[in-house]
Write an enzyme that holds these catalytic residues in place. Structure first.
Site, PDB file in Angstrom:
ATOM      1  N   ASP A   1       0.845  -1.195   0.000  1.00 22.51           N
ATOM      2  CA  ASP A   1       0.000   0.000   0.000  1.00 22.51           C
ATOM      3  C   ASP A   1       0.880   1.246   0.000  1.00 22.51           C
ATOM      4  OD1 ASP A   1      -2.490   1.103  -0.039  1.00 22.51           O
ATOM      5  OD2 ASP A   1      -2.913   0.785   2.095  1.00 22.51           O
TER       6      ASP A   1
ATOM      7  N   GLU B   1     -14.045   0.832  -1.591  1.00 22.84           N
ATOM      8  CA  GLU B   1     -14.259   0.890  -0.133  1.00 22.84           C
ATOM      9  C   GLU B   1     -15.486   1.721   0.185  1.00 22.84           C
ATOM     10  OE1 GLU B   1     -10.859   1.880   2.294  1.00 22.84           O
ATOM     11  OE2 GLU B   1     -12.092   1.997   4.121  1.00 22.84           O
TER      12      GLU B   1
ATOM     13  N   GLU C   1      -4.527   5.264  -3.689  1.00 24.80           N
ATOM     14  CA  GLU C   1      -5.878   5.800  -3.551  1.00 24.80           C
ATOM     15  C   GLU C   1      -6.127   6.941  -4.516  1.00 24.80           C
ATOM     16  OE1 GLU C   1      -6.606   6.899   0.545  1.00 24.80           O
ATOM     17  OE2 GLU C   1      -5.935   4.946   1.298  1.00 24.80           O
TER      18      GLU C   1
HETATM   19  O1  KIV Z   1      -4.781  -0.011   4.392  1.00 25.30           O
HETATM   20  C1  KIV Z   1      -5.746  -0.788   4.345  1.00 25.30           C
HETATM   21  O2  KIV Z   1      -5.934  -1.661   5.202  1.00 25.30           O
HETATM   22  C2  KIV Z   1      -6.680  -0.620   3.242  1.00 25.30           C
HETATM   23  C3  KIV Z   1      -8.016  -1.314   3.327  1.00 25.30           C
HETATM   24  C4  KIV Z   1      -8.952  -0.790   2.333  1.00 25.30           C
HETATM   25  C5  KIV Z   1      -7.984  -2.769   3.210  1.00 25.30           C
HETATM   26  O3  KIV Z   1      -6.391   0.054   2.294  1.00 25.30           O
END
Ligand code: KIV
Length: 281
Positions: free
Chosen positions: A84, A183, A116
């Protein structure tokens, strides 16, 4: 178990086989998730909140994430691993996005990165994909923009924002996103996006129609006794079980019941006798 790749996920999508996707932040949880046959693991920036105790994901950095992603990859070599991208690791410039995205791929062994944002991220995603970094797009409630969104609220609940989400998903897919995470959006929106999508969709609080379902591991196993989001199902109360074990440990230590003989190393009688002779009293 054969390694899960983007082809595995696409095959499952085509066959209508639902997929499972959880967060993990360390070796033991990743080991358990791979053992349970979870398809996709995300080392999420939610690490900031569930592991480090911050009240948002914003303080998380690539340097903070990197050892966690490496540990997860070490434990789960076969799962599809998503890194992420933290706040401000990709927003300032395409160059930042490529350099930081590249670290998740090269240093930590990710299969793709997640970032995002809607159509405003299309050019960044295109450039990252051109630079050989696969990208999962994350739309709907995007926690890194909570301040702009006015909090952690469901998105796409009026016609304007719902329409924008449907359009954004297509734009990001056309920009090269290999999958879409949705989400906190109504099921109806997720259903339309999924129906129109040629890449896998994963939902967290997006109803049953996505190709796969995502949850944050600490929420779904009940690690904390605090309130969780509406879309979380607690499959266990692990936090309460841990506290029970800790309290029992404390009771037994105070009562002199732990350690018992079976937890102690034996010593030959003659050595014990000699030791007592050398150190009387
Ligand atoms: O950081 C996170 O846990 C996410 C969630 C949407 C799973 O981005």
């Amino acid at each position: 178990m054969p390694k899960t790749t983007i082809h595995t996920l696409r095959e499952k999508m085509k066959k209508g086989e639902r997929m499972t996707y959880l967060t993990a932040y360390d070796y033991p949880f990743a080991l358990l998730e791979q053992k349970a046959g979870i398809d996709v693991i995300l080392v999420g920036d939610s690490i900031g909140m569930v592991v480090y105790g911050y009240d948002s994901t914003l303080p998380v950095t690539v340097d903070l994430m990197m050892p966690h992603v490496k540990a997860v990859r070490m434990a789960a070599p076969d799962v599809y691993l998503v890194g992420d991208m933290p706040y401000m690791s990709y927003q300032p410039s395409v160059r930042d996005a490529i350099i930081n995205g590249g670290r998740f791929m090269a240093e930590a062994g990710c299969d793709c990165v997640k970032l995002e944002g809607g159509r405003e991220m299309a050019a960044t995603i295109r450039a990252m994909v051109d630079a050989t970094i696969p990208v999962m797009a994350h739309i709907g409630l995007t926690p890194q923009s909570a301040a702009q969104l006015g909090g952690y609220k469901a998105q796409g609940r009026d016609i304007e924002t719902a329409k924008k989400l449907v359009e954004d998903a297509k734009i990001l897919e056309e920009a090269g996103a290999c999958s879409i995470l949705l989400e906190a959006v109504p099921s109806e929106v997720a259903e339309i996006i999924t129906r129109r999508s040629s890449v896998p969709t994963f939902g967290i609080g997006a109803g049953p129609h996505c190709h796969g379902q995502v949850l944050v591991i600490h929420d779904m196993i009940g690690m904390f006794d605090r309130k969780v989001a509406k879309f979380v199902k607690k499959y266990a109360e692990v936090g309460a079980k841990i506290v029970e074990a800790l309290e029992e440990f404390k009771r037994e230590v105070l009562a002199g019941k732990f350690p018992a003989p079976e937890h102690c190393y034996p010593m030959p009688d003659d050595v014990a006798a000699e030791l007592n002779r050398l150190f009387p009293d």
